[in-house]
Design a protein around this motif. Structure first.
Motif, mmCIF file in Angstrom:
data_model
loop_
_atom_site.group_PDB
_atom_site.id
_atom_site.type_symbol
_atom_site.label_atom_id
_atom_site.label_comp_id
_atom_site.label_asym_id
_atom_site.label_seq_id
_atom_site.Cartn_x
_atom_site.Cartn_y
_atom_site.Cartn_z
ATOM 1 N N ARG A 19 -6.442 29.539 22.243
ATOM 2 C CA ARG A 19 -5.629 28.606 21.448
ATOM 3 C C ARG A 19 -4.164 28.690 21.853
ATOM 4 O O ARG A 19 -3.477 27.680 21.990
ATOM 5 N N LEU A 20 -3.666 29.914 22.029
ATOM 6 C CA LEU A 20 -2.264 30.098 22.399
ATOM 7 C C LEU A 20 -1.984 29.565 23.808
ATOM 8 O O LEU A 20 -0.931 28.967 24.052
ATOM 9 N N LYS A 21 -2.918 29.763 24.734
ATOM 10 C CA LYS A 21 -2.735 29.222 26.090
ATOM 11 C C LYS A 21 -2.694 27.702 26.056
ATOM 12 O O LYS A 21 -1.886 27.091 26.760
ATOM 13 N N ASN A 22 -3.540 27.088 25.234
ATOM 14 C CA ASN A 22 -3.540 25.624 25.127
ATOM 15 C C ASN A 22 -2.229 25.108 24.558
ATOM 16 O O ASN A 22 -1.766 24.036 24.928
ATOM 17 N N ARG A 23 -1.629 25.880 23.672
ATOM 18 C CA ARG A 23 -0.379 25.455 23.038
ATOM 19 C C ARG A 23 0.846 25.774 23.883
ATOM 20 O O ARG A 23 1.771 24.981 23.969
ATOM 21 N N TYR A 24 0.875 26.964 24.501
ATOM 22 C CA TYR A 24 2.094 27.446 25.165
ATOM 23 C C TYR A 24 2.006 27.524 26.686
ATOM 24 O O TYR A 24 3.001 27.797 27.344
ATOM 25 N N GLY A 25 0.820 27.368 27.252
ATOM 26 C CA GLY A 25 0.670 27.523 28.696
ATOM 27 C C GLY A 25 0.384 28.971 29.065
ATOM 28 O O GLY A 25 -0.075 29.751 28.232
ATOM 29 N N PRO A 26 0.659 29.360 30.309
ATOM 30 C CA PRO A 26 0.365 30.719 30.770
ATOM 31 C C PRO A 26 1.085 31.773 29.906
ATOM 32 O O PRO A 26 2.230 31.587 29.498
ATOM 33 N N LEU A 27 0.368 32.867 29.651
ATOM 34 C CA LEU A 27 0.862 33.928 28.763
ATOM 35 C C LEU A 27 0.871 35.265 29.473
ATOM 36 O O LEU A 27 0.314 35.421 30.554
ATOM 37 N N LEU A 28 1.474 36.246 28.809
ATOM 38 C CA LEU A 28 1.335 37.643 29.197
ATOM 39 C C LEU A 28 1.441 38.498 27.944
ATOM 40 O O LEU A 28 2.017 38.082 26.935
ATOM 41 N N PHE A 29 0.844 39.675 28.022
ATOM 42 C CA PHE A 29 0.940 40.667 26.947
ATOM 43 C C PHE A 29 1.774 41.844 27.428
ATOM 44 O O PHE A 29 1.726 42.217 28.605
ATOM 45 N N HIS A 30 2.504 42.434 26.489
ATOM 46 C CA HIS A 30 3.241 43.661 26.771
ATOM 47 C C HIS A 30 3.203 44.543 25.534
ATOM 48 O O HIS A 30 3.382 44.061 24.421
ATOM 49 N N GLN A 31 2.957 45.821 25.764
ATOM 50 C CA GLN A 31 3.007 46.801 24.680
ATOM 51 C C GLN A 31 3.965 47.898 25.111
ATOM 52 O O GLN A 31 3.724 48.587 26.083
ATOM 53 N N SER A 32 5.073 48.011 24.373
ATOM 54 C CA SER A 32 6.148 48.894 24.832
ATOM 55 C C SER A 32 6.069 50.308 24.292
ATOM 56 O O SER A 32 6.530 51.236 24.925
ATOM 57 N N ASP A 55 6.800 49.222 34.075
ATOM 58 C CA ASP A 55 5.669 48.688 33.318
ATOM 59 C C ASP A 55 4.409 48.785 34.171
ATOM 60 O O ASP A 55 4.459 48.624 35.391
ATOM 61 N N VAL A 56 3.290 49.058 33.514
ATOM 62 C CA VAL A 56 2.012 49.258 34.186
ATOM 63 C C VAL A 56 1.089 48.092 33.827
ATOM 64 O O VAL A 56 0.911 47.791 32.645
ATOM 65 N N LEU A 57 0.503 47.462 34.816
ATOM 66 C CA LEU A 57 -0.483 46.414 34.591
ATOM 67 C C LEU A 57 -1.829 47.089 34.344
ATOM 68 O O LEU A 57 -2.376 47.738 35.234
ATOM 69 N N LEU A 58 -2.368 46.941 33.132
ATOM 70 C CA LEU A 58 -3.647 47.566 32.801
ATOM 71 C C LEU A 58 -4.830 46.696 33.185
ATOM 72 O O LEU A 58 -5.938 47.192 33.385
ATOM 73 N N VAL A 64 -5.236 36.691 31.022
ATOM 74 C CA VAL A 64 -3.826 36.919 30.716
ATOM 75 C C VAL A 64 -3.498 38.374 31.065
ATOM 76 O O VAL A 64 -4.158 39.295 30.582
ATOM 77 N N PRO A 65 -2.484 38.616 31.918
ATOM 78 C CA PRO A 65 -2.137 39.990 32.269
ATOM 79 C C PRO A 65 -1.652 40.789 31.059
ATOM 80 O O PRO A 65 -0.971 40.251 30.182
ATOM 81 N N PHE A 66 -2.038 42.072 31.021
ATOM 82 C CA PHE A 66 -1.660 42.964 29.931
ATOM 83 C C PHE A 66 -0.902 44.151 30.526
ATOM 84 O O PHE A 66 -1.452 44.916 31.313
#
Length: 126
Positions: A19-32, A55-58, A64-66
């Motif tokens: 749903r979020l991709k349809n609304r906003y386009g490409p996304l990414l996640f980050h947990q700091s 930052d580490v790509l898990l 969507v990259p996390f």
């Protein structure tokens, strides 16, 4: 990304990601791993959050990259992260906020065999 995913998502999280991709386009996640909202997985439009050298790509969830900060990853590297969705307001900058839900990180400890395989494949620090 690897033989054993370091990050997964529940069906509910995957549906919200779509749903979020349809609304906003490409996304990414980050947990700091910072205080308050920083320890929650935050969802941003791709390109509006600058990924740092530490930052580490898990992996990816829902294509969507996390990413996770290296300091936080050091704490979580022995676990598989499971991204879920729960009711309630989360981080004010994360895209799911207006939906009345928030992303939540659950985890399980890798088995000794999984951890050894990840190390042998060079997917974890020695």
């Amino acid at each position: 990304m690897g033989s054993i995913p370091k990050v997964l998502a529940t069906d509910e999280a995957l549906a919200l990601i779509e749903r979020l991709k349809n609304r906003y386009g490409p996304l990414l996640f980050h947990q700091s791993g910072g205080c308050c909202d920083g320890s929650s997985p935050m969802c941003y439009p791709r390109g509006e959050f600058l990924i740092g050298d530490h930052d580490v790509l898990l992996g990816e969830i829902g294509s969507v990259p996390f990413y996770m900060s290296a300091a936080q990853y050091e704490y979580w590297k022995h676990t598989q992260l499971i991204i879920d969705v729960v009711k309630g307001r989360g981080g004010m900058f994360s895209l799911e906020g207006p939906e009345g839900v928030r992303f939540l990180t659950r985890s399980r400890v890798f088995t000794d065999e999984e951890y050894r395989l990840l190390k042998d494949n060079g997917e974890l620090p020695l």
